[in-house]
Design a protein around this motif. Sequence first.
Motif, PDB file in Angstrom:
ATOM      1  N   MET A  54      -9.353   1.144   6.444  1.00  0.00           N
ATOM      2  CA  MET A  54      -8.013   0.547   6.598  1.00  0.00           C
ATOM      3  C   MET A  54      -7.229   0.655   5.299  1.00  0.00           C
ATOM      4  O   MET A  54      -6.018   0.891   5.305  1.00  0.00           O
ATOM      5  CB  MET A  54      -8.132  -0.927   7.008  1.00  0.00           C
ATOM      6  N   SER A  55      -7.907   0.465   4.209  1.00  0.00           N
ATOM      7  CA  SER A  55      -7.249   0.538   2.910  1.00  0.00           C
ATOM      8  C   SER A  55      -6.769   1.976   2.647  1.00  0.00           C
ATOM      9  O   SER A  55      -5.629   2.184   2.198  1.00  0.00           O
ATOM     10  CB  SER A  55      -8.228   0.079   1.827  1.00  0.00           C
ATOM     11  N   ARG A  56      -7.608   2.938   2.922  1.00  0.00           N
ATOM     12  CA  ARG A  56      -7.228   4.345   2.761  1.00  0.00           C
ATOM     13  C   ARG A  56      -6.013   4.697   3.620  1.00  0.00           C
ATOM     14  O   ARG A  56      -5.184   5.533   3.262  1.00  0.00           O
ATOM     15  CB  ARG A  56      -8.392   5.263   3.166  1.00  0.00           C
ATOM     16  N   LEU A  57      -5.945   4.028   4.794  1.00  0.00           N
ATOM     17  CA  LEU A  57      -4.824   4.291   5.712  1.00  0.00           C
ATOM     18  C   LEU A  57      -3.549   3.593   5.266  1.00  0.00           C
ATOM     19  O   LEU A  57      -2.508   3.729   5.904  1.00  0.00           O
ATOM     20  CB  LEU A  57      -5.201   3.854   7.133  1.00  0.00           C
ATOM     21  N   GLY A  58      -3.662   2.828   4.195  1.00  0.00           N
ATOM     22  CA  GLY A  58      -2.455   2.241   3.632  1.00  0.00           C
ATOM     23  C   GLY A  58      -2.235   0.776   3.929  1.00  0.00           C
ATOM     24  O   GLY A  58      -1.200   0.206   3.575  1.00  0.00           O
ATOM     25  N   MET A  59      -3.220   0.123   4.553  1.00  0.00           N
ATOM     26  CA  MET A  59      -3.061  -1.294   4.875  1.00  0.00           C
ATOM     27  C   MET A  59      -3.434  -2.153   3.661  1.00  0.00           C
ATOM     28  O   MET A  59      -4.247  -1.764   2.836  1.00  0.00           O
ATOM     29  CB  MET A  59      -3.949  -1.673   6.065  1.00  0.00           C
ATOM     30  N   LYS A  60      -2.863  -3.349   3.629  1.00  0.00           N
ATOM     31  CA  LYS A  60      -3.243  -4.337   2.602  1.00  0.00           C
ATOM     32  C   LYS A  60      -4.461  -5.084   3.109  1.00  0.00           C
ATOM     33  O   LYS A  60      -4.398  -5.761   4.132  1.00  0.00           O
ATOM     34  CB  LYS A  60      -2.099  -5.313   2.362  1.00  0.00           C
ATOM     35  N   THR A  61      -5.556  -4.981   2.393  1.00  0.00           N
ATOM     36  CA  THR A  61      -6.832  -5.471   2.927  1.00  0.00           C
ATOM     37  C   THR A  61      -7.554  -6.430   1.984  1.00  0.00           C
ATOM     38  O   THR A  61      -7.275  -6.467   0.780  1.00  0.00           O
ATOM     39  CB  THR A  61      -7.798  -4.290   3.191  1.00  0.00           C
ATOM     40  N   GLY A  62      -8.478  -7.163   2.564  1.00  0.00           N
ATOM     41  CA  GLY A  62      -9.348  -8.052   1.800  1.00  0.00           C
ATOM     42  C   GLY A  62     -10.707  -8.140   2.459  1.00  0.00           C
ATOM     43  O   GLY A  62     -10.868  -7.751   3.617  1.00  0.00           O
ATOM     44  N   PHE A  63     -11.682  -8.667   1.731  1.00  0.00           N
ATOM     45  CA  PHE A  63     -13.041  -8.769   2.285  1.00  0.00           C
ATOM     46  C   PHE A  63     -13.615 -10.151   2.005  1.00  0.00           C
ATOM     47  O   PHE A  63     -13.393 -10.728   0.945  1.00  0.00           O
ATOM     48  CB  PHE A  63     -13.962  -7.688   1.690  1.00  0.00           C
ATOM     49  N   ILE A  64     -14.383 -10.659   2.978  1.00  0.00           N
ATOM     50  CA  ILE A  64     -15.118 -11.915   2.814  1.00  0.00           C
ATOM     51  C   ILE A  64     -16.599 -11.569   2.925  1.00  0.00           C
ATOM     52  O   ILE A  64     -17.057 -11.113   3.977  1.00  0.00           O
ATOM     53  CB  ILE A  64     -14.737 -12.933   3.913  1.00  0.00           C
TER      54      ILE A  64
END
Lengths: 335, 335, 335, 335
Positions: A54-64
Amino acid sequence: MSYLQLPEGKELDFVAIGRLCIDLNANEINRPMEETMTFTKYVGGSPANICIGMSRLGMKTGFIGKVANDQMGRFIVSYLERNGIDTTNVVTDRTGAVTGLAFTEIKSPTDCSILMYRERVADLLLETGEVLEEVVAKTKVLLISGTALAKSPSREAVFLTLDYAKKHGAKIIFDLDYRPYTWTSNEETAIYYNLAAEKCDVIIGTREEFDMMEQFEKGQRDDRTTASKWFSYQAEIVIIKHGKEGSIAYTQDGESHTASSFPAKVIKTFGAGDSYAAGFIYGLMNGWTVEKSMEFGSAAAAIVVSSHSCSDAMPTAEQVRDYMVRCNNGEIVAS
Amino acid sequence: MSYLQLPEGKELDFVAIGRLCIDLNANEINRPMEETMTFTKYVGGSPANICIGMSRLGMKTGFIGKVANDQMGRFIVSYLERNGIDTTNVVTDRTGAVTGLAFTEIKSPTDCSILMYRERVADLLLETGEVLEEVVAKTKVLLISGTALAKSPSREAVFLTLDYAKKHGAKIIFDLDYRPYTWTSNEETAIYYNLAAEKCDVIIGTREEFDMMEQFEKGQRDDRTTASKWFSYQAEIVIIKHGKEGSIAYTQDGESHTASSFPAKVIKTFGAGDSYAAGFIYGLMNGWTVEKSMEFGSAAAAIVVSSHSCSDAMPTAEQVRDYMVRCNNGEIVAS
Amino acid sequence: MSYLQLPEGKELDFVAIGRLCIDLNANEINRPMEETMTFTKYVGGSPANICIGMSRLGMKTGFIGKVANDQMGRFIVSYLERNGIDTTNVVTDRTGAVTGLAFTEIKSPTDCSILMYRERVADLLLETGEVLEEVVAKTKVLLISGTALAKSPSREAVFLTLDYAKKHGAKIIFDLDYRPYTWTSNEETAIYYNLAAEKCDVIIGTREEFDMMEQFEKGQRDDRTTASKWFSYQAEIVIIKHGKEGSIAYTQDGESHTASSFPAKVIKTFGAGDSYAAGFIYGLMNGWTVEKSMEFGSAAAAIVVSSHSCSDAMPTAEQVRDYMVRCNNGEIVAS
Amino acid sequence: MSYLQLPEGKELDFVAIGRLCIDLNANEINRPMEETMTFTKYVGGSPANICIGMSRLGMKTGFIGKVANDQMGRFIVSYLERNGIDTTNVVTDRTGAVTGLAFTEIKSPTDCSILMYRERVADLLLETGEVLEEVVAKTKVLLISGTALAKSPSREAVFLTLDYAKKHGAKIIFDLDYRPYTWTSNEETAIYYNLAAEKCDVIIGTREEFDMMEQFEKGQRDDRTTASKWFSYQAEIVIIKHGKEGSIAYTQDGESHTASSFPAKVIKTFGAGDSYAAGFIYGLMNGWTVEKSMEFGSAAAAIVVSSHSCSDAMPTAEQVRDYMVRCNNGEIVAS
């Protein structure tokens, strides 16, 4: 038609919770692992792969998630950060847990297997008290992955995160990702998968995974019955994967959707599902049709199975579009 | 007004699932247990007590549970049967588990404590595959008790039983009955209590038990907020017990209900909650008002706290009515 | 001839290490336990019984063990103290362990069984750091009992105590007392029994217990071969019990010894071995012949099997002598 | 003078029992492991390394151990066989255990560490019933390694193997090889190390390892006291290693022995102890003096620390002799 009404005014597009581990991929492939002498290290774990995708696709992401307090754990956090993923809620274990390992064996493009190290792994030690409500509050979409339900306290941390997501209006996607190791019994698995799925908006899994969840139910089971069951709870989209025969997506309006797949020079099958999920969710979040989203997921998957790694091979949106163009032009054909 | 719409055409009125154990009550009381030399054996366990209570009140009852393959287990099954309880679904452990024990210490009517033996007990080993759907299918009311959620596989067996109950239209009553031993952590407890309570029609617990369930929630907590939360799921009645200050029942119509209690010559406090629950549920199932049901529960409780045992002292409906008359006539006053 | 050269100048005659538990003896006997309604509480556990027996016989005794931090634990310590046993080294668990329980069932004088509660018991949690070297240093004789070897950390505490006993010159008696529950496997049992027995001066057990210890050895096994094996290590006396056929004692000089038994009005068989051990050790420590010591042990056993309890029925030396006289006079005949 | 009287007429020179695992050595060294991307796979485990070393030196060797039923396990067995080691008694786990892993991190020649995976490893699951007495019967020397004592059932398998070795006259060498992980407590470690060491003819360890074994002993501790303790049991030679200050060997005749070490271009410190042990034992078994044997061990160690691996770098006798010559000629100087 847009199926997933996303909440407005959120800082992050996508947050995943669950497994963070290390893939050790055989460098000398097309042989049994006994004959492999060297391995290359990558970040792995299904939700990690999807989040990186998702990050590579340009989305703003986070992880838990939770990592071991060792070199493997530090490598994972640093890799996530280098990929632009918010690691505010990636906590470090202090009990001597280890990082899960997956040694991959590639005997041939269609004969791949994994040797897992999953005893006392850090990712399953995530506790309810370590989940930050404020991180869940600021995402449009939360992705949970079935493996995080396999053991306490990670299981409870996921259920609490689901509650936080509901409270703050995030859409919840459940990637079933069932791995038999770490579960005590098939019955236990079904119970917690069902309790979680009742609270989810999108459910993605293989026919076998849905069968596992329906083991206590009698009578004829088919894809439409499965989808209907979940529409009676919370689901808006249910995707049932049938391996080489492709996937079918059901929507609450009673429609079913399919899309064709793309050719690829396959090196191995690992990572196909994760890149598909990333591409598909990316499409949905952009308001594309289910078909177009599925197609985009298929192209992303074709790219990853043509590469040596899973996480590291996740494509950008431009790479996916380019791949689709080249396939349509006949430049890429199946191996 | 009748609050609980019971299903028609069911063979049993009431089925309970969960703990079956042995109480060993001190014969020489009003002293520390160190000085007690002999003990009398009774069937115990909150859902067992309630079920025995319902049977004494004239209801058709059954039990879903697991007993040890020993003399204690056989005694329990035989006692249930002598009390008219259907034991079709009381299974016998084959793994060497033991029967849970509760040694009671009665230092004074108001200073009572329990010494528990709860390691490797049979009741927590009930498995999903051992729950008979047909037993759940034929009851009007299912009662679950929180302790059965404390460990796998009993926890999963309860969640499956809840699904069966929903499927067959039984009303579900949740007696919170929280006992700290056997639970791994407070957080774990809250997660599973909430997952279960979301599926229940009547929830009965102390203020402390509801507080435990709300530990992840912020902001002001009070009885009405608590009740509202559960009405937003499935609940029709929520009873919150405040010890000596009495209980308050909330109903979905926004009303709250209270009832006065009855005097008793108290020997010990054990069993008060179980006999109250039996009396109250009996009233509801007879279509009585919430107030009248609460009053009947209170009278049943007054009888049990005046006796040496819990299960064995459960009164018949006639005994309860007679007790209420004698109290009203002033024949019984508090000790 | 005196077989056991005891060290001089020691404050205590006898110290035992190991199990401290509670017997709950059926009051209504000669029936299955299902029909027993009341139980009487006694201190139990083989080394506890022997130690109480030695104390009743007039020896200066002490105990090394661990009790639960509850009413049962406090009762045990207080009972030992009332029997004149030094409890300096009886420590109290702080981890929530329980006291082991043994419910006795007496269907007939010859059909007795025990229902054990041995999960998470305090006695098996004794740690090396809790054994007081100074207590071991001041005893003439140390008795160890096999059950204390069943689990860590108690197992290690026993091995350390053996080292302390050797260092300070105490004679070591090993009462095999093998109980299958609590052991993980037969092989594990044999390994640790042998490691302990190699360090002991007197070994007392049944033929079955010695067979269990010799499971890795090939060839013909008989009592004399068994005894010889232990004489090649450290042993001076080896007693092999053959149930009703009586016991045979071997001594390092190559001799074997037997003694006749005494009639008794048997209530139950529990406690026979413990009272026999106490009587026999008492005789040895007084410098009696092996035969005379065996005879005294038999008389003590006859008294205990005629009583309702084990520990509480342990006789004084005068009671044993009196019993022998009455038997010889024909006043007591077998039931 | 020859210190170790070896039995005659044995088919094998040397059998080791214990850990068989996999080393994953960083290919990109002199950096933190976080920055290492590829790893090379070798057989590892202290007794495995020593056994491979003995085989390279020309001895007839065998191994007693357990491997996982996976690619790693099969690689280990095949590697041992290719090195001429008898694997008759290397059994394969059938319970889903894994192969222990050791990821090595080489920050600099003097700053090396290991990241271990030791949960549920196959080597600690070796059972008494799997040890073949006939394999022990045909060796002159048995080597045990402390790690195999860390857990049941491997611990019991080692104690049984010690008994078999005694029975058949094999000399027993104990390489203390203490690794804190896998042990429950320091006290537990000391108890079992001592029980094993009491039965051994040669004991090799660091000063810290002997200190750990003497934790229950009071008074001044020094090397000579340590050695004397073990001479009072069974030992003929005790070697105490003092890191860079070199080793000191004590013999039953009261003598102490030292030898100088050899220069090396050190890559890492791993494997130094194992190659030293192999060289030293080889010397002893050839009837060399203790000094000459120690010297040979030192030269073997110098070769291994100059290489990337442990097992794979074990030298032949000719390589060791050649290395010694070149050192003496000044061709090799320390890095």
